[in-house]
Write an enzyme that holds these catalytic residues in place. Structure first.
Site, PDB file in Angstrom:
ATOM      1  N   LYS A  91     -18.601 -42.140 -13.188  1.00 31.99           N
ATOM      2  CA  LYS A  91     -19.873 -41.733 -13.804  1.00 31.99           C
ATOM      3  C   LYS A  91     -20.554 -40.656 -12.958  1.00 31.99           C
ATOM      4  O   LYS A  91     -21.687 -40.791 -12.498  1.00 31.99           O
ATOM      5  CB  LYS A  91     -20.791 -42.938 -14.010  1.00 31.99           C
ATOM      6  CG  LYS A  91     -20.201 -43.973 -14.958  1.00 31.99           C
ATOM      7  CD  LYS A  91     -21.182 -45.060 -15.332  1.00 31.99           C
ATOM      8  CE  LYS A  91     -20.587 -46.056 -16.302  1.00 31.99           C
ATOM      9  NZ  LYS A  91     -19.527 -46.921 -15.707  1.00 31.99           N
ATOM     10  N   VAL A  92     -19.814 -39.571 -12.800  1.00 35.19           N
ATOM     11  CA  VAL A  92     -20.223 -38.505 -11.876  1.00 35.19           C
ATOM     12  C   VAL A  92     -21.503 -37.831 -12.398  1.00 35.19           C
ATOM     13  O   VAL A  92     -21.603 -37.484 -13.571  1.00 35.19           O
ATOM     14  CB  VAL A  92     -19.087 -37.475 -11.740  1.00 35.19           C
ATOM     15  CG1 VAL A  92     -19.420 -36.452 -10.670  1.00 35.19           C
ATOM     16  CG2 VAL A  92     -17.769 -38.183 -11.413  1.00 35.19           C
TER      17      VAL A  92
HETATM   18  O1  3DU Z   1     -17.938 -55.765 -19.620  1.00 35.32           O
HETATM   19  P1  3DU Z   1     -16.485 -55.637 -19.207  1.00 35.32           P
HETATM   20  O2  3DU Z   1     -16.078 -56.538 -18.082  1.00 35.32           O
HETATM   21  O3  3DU Z   1     -15.548 -55.714 -20.383  1.00 35.32           O
HETATM   22  O4  3DU Z   1     -16.280 -54.170 -18.572  1.00 35.32           O
HETATM   23  C1  3DU Z   1     -16.778 -53.005 -19.147  1.00 35.32           C
HETATM   24  C2  3DU Z   1     -16.406 -51.814 -18.283  1.00 35.32           C
HETATM   25  O5  3DU Z   1     -16.935 -50.630 -18.841  1.00 35.32           O
HETATM   26  C3  3DU Z   1     -16.951 -51.868 -16.864  1.00 35.32           C
HETATM   27  O6  3DU Z   1     -16.014 -51.204 -16.028  1.00 35.32           O
HETATM   28  C4  3DU Z   1     -18.230 -51.081 -16.922  1.00 35.32           C
HETATM   29  O7  3DU Z   1     -18.559 -50.492 -15.691  1.00 35.32           O
HETATM   30  C5  3DU Z   1     -17.875 -50.016 -17.937  1.00 35.32           C
HETATM   31  N1  3DU Z   1     -18.997 -49.495 -18.710  1.00 35.32           N
HETATM   32  C6  3DU Z   1     -19.809 -50.300 -19.437  1.00 35.32           C
HETATM   33  O8  3DU Z   1     -19.616 -51.523 -19.461  1.00 35.32           O
HETATM   34  C7  3DU Z   1     -20.859 -49.741 -20.184  1.00 35.32           C
HETATM   35  C8  3DU Z   1     -21.057 -48.434 -20.212  1.00 35.32           C
HETATM   36  O9  3DU Z   1     -22.009 -47.933 -20.957  1.00 35.32           O
HETATM   37  C9  3DU Z   1     -20.217 -47.615 -19.471  1.00 35.32           C
HETATM   38  C10 3DU Z   1     -19.192 -48.190 -18.746  1.00 35.32           C
END
Ligand code: 3DU
Length: 211
Positions: free
Chosen positions: A60-61
């Site tokens: 997320k640079v």
């Molecule tokens: O919630 P989960 O464990 O399925 O992971 C979601 C991934 O996506 C995690 O790496 C998080 O940093 C990333 N992410 C978001 O969850 C939401 C965003 O808006 C952007 C990235």
């Protein structure tokens, strides 16, 4: 067809390699970011390349153009094939990443709107739509948009058209895979796969999105 992207947010090299080994047949890409890279070192990217899947650097640079360029160049030299940037730093910052991405033959995605509740405080609505438009204007490959808000994904789709939408938020954050899959190009799933007793079986459950 929607791709399945594993968010590999485990903290050690051993866990990362074990989960990748178990799940890679069901995946289209692996996304790694600060949790794994800070825990295991950047070299983990090279080790994960043995599974022959695209590796997405979720850093997320969000810096000034010169720093963004340095980060992006380093990311692509380290074995990644795609990078995720924030858009709120502005178009000059984003263009620096797009340029480094093009030089490396990679892909670049911009976070338009985040999936968690706090995103509604700043990074949503009109701001998200402006960022999506900037992602188009700067020549990125697509955006990150929330699987937790399908109606927002639809609104953002009308801006970015045939560029790609990758969506996190399915499972642990409450997003519904069946509802979001037809609206997006890539579904990003983390905890519900890597925290499960049987990550391979869990990843296989998402096979329907890849058909
Ligand atoms: O919630 P989960 O464990 O399925 O992971 C979601 C991934 O996506 C995690 O790496 C998080 O940093 C990333 N992410 C978001 O969850 C939401 C965003 O808006 C952007 C990235």
């Amino acid at each position: 067809m929607t791709e399945l992207i594993l968010a590999l947010d485990v903290l050690t090299r051993e866990e990362a390699l074990e989960i990748a080994e178990e799940t890679y047949p069901y995946l289209d890409a692996i996304k790694l970011g600060y949790p794994l890279v800070l825990g295991a070192g950047l070299s983990v990217a090279r080790e994960l390349s043995q599974f022959d899947l695209p590796l997405i650097a979720d850093f997320k640079v969000a810096d000034i153009p010169n720093t963004n360029r340095l980060i992006a160049e380093h990311v692509f030299e380290s074995g990644f094939s795609a990078i995720i940037a924030h858009g709120f730093a502005g178009s000059d910052s984003l263009k620096a990443i797009v340029e480094a991405t093009e030089n490396a033959g990679g892909e670049c995605y911009v976070v338009a709107e985040m999936s968690h509740p706090g995103a509604l405080e700043f990074l949503s609505g009109e701001t998200a739509e402006k960022i999506a438009q900037m992602a188009v204007d700067c020549g990125t490959d697509g955006i990150i948009a929330p699987a937790t808000r399908p109606e927002r994904v639809k609104a953002l789709r009308s801006i970015i058209k045939d560029k790609k939408i990758l969506s996190p938020g399915v499972g642990a954050q409450g997003g519904d895979a069946r509802e979001i899959a037809p609206l997006i190009d890539g579904m990003i799933v983390g905890r519900s796969i890597y925290n499960s007793e049987n990550p391979a079986k869990e990843a296989e459950k998402f096979a329907f999105v890849r058909r």
